[in-house]
Design a protein around this motif. Structure first.
Motif, mmCIF file in Angstrom:
data_model
loop_
_atom_site.group_PDB
_atom_site.id
_atom_site.type_symbol
_atom_site.label_atom_id
_atom_site.label_comp_id
_atom_site.label_asym_id
_atom_site.label_seq_id
_atom_site.Cartn_x
_atom_site.Cartn_y
_atom_site.Cartn_z
ATOM 1 N N ASN A 51 0.841 -1.198 0.000
ATOM 2 C CA ASN A 51 0.000 0.000 0.000
ATOM 3 C C ASN A 51 0.878 1.250 0.000
ATOM 4 O O ASN A 51 1.809 1.357 0.795
ATOM 5 C CB ASN A 51 -0.907 0.004 1.232
ATOM 6 N N ILE A 52 0.568 2.175 -0.900
ATOM 7 C CA ILE A 52 1.359 3.406 -0.966
ATOM 8 C C ILE A 52 0.478 4.649 -0.844
ATOM 9 O O ILE A 52 0.865 5.718 -1.251
ATOM 10 C CB ILE A 52 2.210 3.472 -2.246
ATOM 11 N N GLY A 53 -0.710 4.482 -0.308
ATOM 12 C CA GLY A 53 -1.508 5.673 -0.069
ATOM 13 C C GLY A 53 -2.972 5.474 -0.387
ATOM 14 O O GLY A 53 -3.444 4.351 -0.588
ATOM 15 N N ASN A 54 -3.667 6.603 -0.404
ATOM 16 C CA ASN A 54 -5.103 6.605 -0.676
ATOM 17 C C ASN A 54 -5.354 7.216 -2.051
ATOM 18 O O ASN A 54 -4.589 8.066 -2.498
ATOM 19 C CB ASN A 54 -5.840 7.445 0.358
ATOM 20 N N PRO A 55 -6.440 6.834 -2.686
ATOM 21 C CA PRO A 55 -6.770 7.462 -3.973
ATOM 22 C C PRO A 55 -7.407 8.828 -3.762
ATOM 23 O O PRO A 55 -7.807 9.173 -2.651
ATOM 24 C CB PRO A 55 -7.776 6.491 -4.580
ATOM 25 N N VAL A 56 -7.471 9.586 -4.829
ATOM 26 C CA VAL A 56 -8.195 10.842 -4.776
ATOM 27 C C VAL A 56 -9.661 10.518 -5.049
ATOM 28 O O VAL A 56 -9.973 9.864 -6.044
ATOM 29 C CB VAL A 56 -7.673 11.823 -5.843
ATOM 30 N N SER A 57 -10.541 10.965 -4.190
ATOM 31 C CA SER A 57 -11.957 10.659 -4.370
ATOM 32 C C SER A 57 -12.460 11.237 -5.693
ATOM 33 O O SER A 57 -12.173 12.395 -6.014
ATOM 34 C CB SER A 57 -12.769 11.251 -3.224
ATOM 35 N N TRP A 59 -11.636 10.582 -8.657
ATOM 36 C CA TRP A 59 -10.665 10.693 -9.741
ATOM 37 C C TRP A 59 -10.437 9.294 -10.303
ATOM 38 O O TRP A 59 -10.591 8.307 -9.595
ATOM 39 C CB TRP A 59 -9.325 11.255 -9.245
ATOM 40 N N THR A 88 5.083 8.717 -5.891
ATOM 41 C CA THR A 88 3.894 8.326 -5.133
ATOM 42 C C THR A 88 2.782 7.760 -6.021
ATOM 43 O O THR A 88 1.858 7.146 -5.509
ATOM 44 C CB THR A 88 3.330 9.539 -4.375
ATOM 45 N N GLN A 90 0.609 9.550 -7.316
ATOM 46 C CA GLN A 90 -0.516 10.468 -7.130
ATOM 47 C C GLN A 90 -0.504 11.539 -8.234
ATOM 48 O O GLN A 90 0.514 11.767 -8.878
ATOM 49 C CB GLN A 90 -0.398 11.153 -5.764
#
Lengths: 309, 361
Positions: A51-57, A59, A88, A90
């Motif tokens: 896991n490398i983070g959260n998505p952008v809602s 998107w 990242t 992102q």
């Protein structure tokens, strides 16, 4: 059918509704970016998932020239497409890839493809239709109609000017040249949930519903070896050599390159002769040889071709 | 680049044991309800930073306490080398209620954003109060207006890096302030720490650690704390500019008896290997053909770990030939091995890497 060379033993976890285009190969990582509803992951070929983070809602993703991906906010139309940060994964708001033409509603889907080098945007339309738009002004410069093609879920970078279209429920894939533009060939893999193209090693990598990653060679499993034929058609003239060809293809007519074709004359003894007893198929799946007829007479001779799969 | 853990100080806070005497007025009775035996509990650590002036790690924390008035604010100090607790002193509620997130910046000073206004101000390290004559800037006056919860102040280069919600923004304040660039955070931010005139560190509430060159701006690495605990409430980080290492405060819920379980962790910004993927074929598996296998050496967040040699070995009984017995990991951590099989059969390829102590796990 493409040839599968690997299936992971590790299982990748993902949301049941993961977008087929939410799985991208990143050349700088030599690994994959997986967009889930609540997390984004880096995934290696053997199924190792981090896991490398959260998505952008709200998107979503598309693939981009060079083995990269781009982001866009799908609740606002027309769309701006943003480059992705390579550390990242992102979105990088500083880099809008389509500054001159915002992509209007109806001409984009998650999993579409952007080539800012060629200045083109490829949109998976319906029933095998891929539309090509110019990023400079939004003009549709061409389209590719894949015969019998499904409504593809995503397009991924293969090499400059070439992209591969994926359809998850049928497993159909299509290699397209979007600069000409034309369909190069079609093939298929097992049905999948999401797919990416490893442009570094020329592999199709799919995430199955069982969470396993499966790796396919871009070359199909040979299914049909055509009867050898003279090229151009016609009979050989005595000792003058005449080109003879055969083509090795998969079950959807896609070419099978790099296979050794074995040539043989069945007469006892043979009446004429062959230039080579082995030759390799080229990018079109075609292997060539030369046949030299007998000096003294006319008649028939049978040429046999074989391939070891 | 992944982070290499140096040491852990756990717990880094020790609560006051309840003496068994209930005062006439008391609050938070759960604190002394068995099996809990302490009369205080950490609510939140609002500020956490390395103070270059005193060479200490400093934190400001709010507590729930059993006695009147039911809460307390303390200023904590820890040894930046060992994480040992050095002492705590009562602090003003305004250090928590007004000051938002403090940290060091240019000229060894401490700066903070505010809950009570939109400014970024230089403050006293001891009290987090701003005095007249101290430096201050107000992002609310910029175009577009900004409210930052976290900020890094670089007055030498006239750069502010701030976080309002999901983006680390870089603003040039040399003239009329303008936005130079934005970096999206991978997760909600836990804390932002100044390293130097170019770099800062961000830790997310889930324990991801990212280093940014905020002048460009660009991310330079993404890693994580070691063994992120699912019960962690928050993570805060501070960069020890003297020793060039990162301190992380991991806030965890109290133990069953009420004991503090928070800990301080120290990391060097060095390679740390978390794993090695299985070798996966990336070319056709045919007798006589060269078959390429790729394996990756990766860090805690999947980042490629380069500069190591990976060794390949065919386990006995081997029928084929491994043509690349060793291969160097590329920047992405990938290494390629070449193999050839003389005939049909199966072989087992084992890949290993020797990670020397101090360079990885």
């Amino acid at each position: 059918m493409m040839e599968q060379i690997y299936a992971s033993t590790k299982v990748v976890s993902f949301s049941s509704g993961v977008q087929p285009g939410g799985f991208c190969y990143l050349a700088s990582w030599d690994a994959f970016f997986l967009l889930n509803f609540t997390r984004v992951d880096k995934v290696f070929r053997d199924g190792t998932q981090v896991n490398i983070g959260n998505p952008v809602s709200y998107w979503s993703l598309g693939n981009r020239q060079g083995g990269r991906h781009f982001w866009f906010p799908y609740t606002t139309s027309p769309l701006d497409c943003y480059a992705a940060d390579e550390i990242t994964g992102q979105p990088s708001l500083a880099e809008v890839l389509n500054p001159a033409w915002k992509i209007p509603f109806g001409t984009w889907r998650a999993g579409d493809y952007l080539d800012e080098v060629a200045g083109l945007f490829l949109h998976n339309n319906y029933n095998g239709l891929i539309k090509i738009f110019r990023l400079a002004d939004g003009l549709q410069t061409g389209q590719i109609q894949v015969p019998g093609g499904p409504s593809y879920d995503s397009l991924a970078y293969v090499s400059p000017g070439k992209a591969m279209a994926f359809h998850k429920t049928s497993g159909k894939v299509a290699l397209v040249d979007y600069l000409i533009p034309a369909l190069v060939w079609q093939s298929r893999v097992e049905p999948f949930t999401a797919a990416a193209f490893d442009c570094r090693h020329n592999l199709v990598v799919v995430l199955g519903a069982d969470g396993k990653l499966r790796i396919y060679l871009i070359t199909p499993v040979p299914a049909v070896l055509s009867a050898p034929a003279f090229s151009p058609e016609g009979n050989p003239y005595w000792l003058s050599g005449k080109k003879v060809r055969t083509q090795l293809t998969g079950d959807m007519g896609e070419p099978c390159p790099d296979y050794w074709i074995h040539w043989q004359l069945l007469g006892t003894p043979p009446r004429g002769s062959l230039w080579k007893d082995k030759s390799k198929t080229d990018a079109q799946g075609v292997a060539e040889n030369f046949y030299f007829g007998p000096t003294d007479t006319t008649g028939e001779e049978t040429v046999k071709v074989q391939v070891i799969v | 680049m992944a982070l290499y853990p140096i040491s852990v100080k756990a717990p880094c806070l020790t609560y006051h044991l309840w003496d068994g005497v209930a005062p006439f007025i008391h609050y938070n009775d759960y604190l002394v309800t068995p099996p809990r035996v302490y009369d205080e509990s950490l609510n939140s650590l609002g500020h956490f930073f390395y103070d270059p002036g005193t060479d200490k790690l400093v934190g400001f924390a709010t507590f729930s306490i059993y006695h009147w008035p039911g809460w307390a604010v303390y200023r904590y100090e820890w040894d930046p080398v060992t994480g040992a607790f050095l002492g705590r002193s009562p602090a003003s509620i305004f250090a928590m209620a007004w000051a938002n997130h403090a940290g060091p910046g240019s000229y060894g000073a401490i700066y903070t954003t505010w809950r009570s206004c939109y400014a970024i101000s230089e403050v006293k390290s001891s009290t987090l109060t701003h005095a007249s004559g101290m430096w201050e800037i107000n992002p609310w006056t910029w175009n577009p207006q900004r409210i930052f919860n976290f900020a890094v102040v670089n007055r030498e280069n006239k750069i502010i890096a701030g976080v309002g919600s999901w983006y680390l923004e870089t603003w040039d304040i040399s003239g009329t302030p303008f936005l130079k660039g934005q970096l999206r955070l991978p997760q909600p931010l836990g804390y932002l720490a100044y390293e130097d005139r170019k770099h800062c560190w961000a830790i997310t509430k889930n324990g991801l650690i990212a280093k940014a060159n905020y002048q460009i701006p660009r991310w330079e690495m993404l890693s994580s704390v070691q063994d992120p605990s699912p019960d962690a409430v928050n993570y805060l980080c501070a960069f020890d500019t003297k020793r060039k290492r990162l301190a992380v405060f991991r806030q965890r819920p109290d133990a069953e008896d009420g004991a503090c379980q928070c800990q301080l962790e120290f990391y060097y910004p060095l390679y740390r290997v978390a794993g090695l993927t299985e070798p996966v074929p990336v070319s056709r598996l045919r007798t006589g053909d060269l078959v390429r296998f790729v394996a990756h050496l990766y860090g805690d967040t999947g980042e490629g770990v380069a500069s190591y040699l990976l060794h390949g070995e065919l386990l006995e009984p081997a029928t084929g030939q491994l043509l690349t017995p060793m291969s160097g990991a590329e920047l992405c951590g990938g290494a390629t091995f070449r193999y050839r099989a003389p005939g049909p059969g199966s072989d087992t390829l084992k890949i290993s890497a020797v990670i020397t102590d101090g360079e990885g796990a």
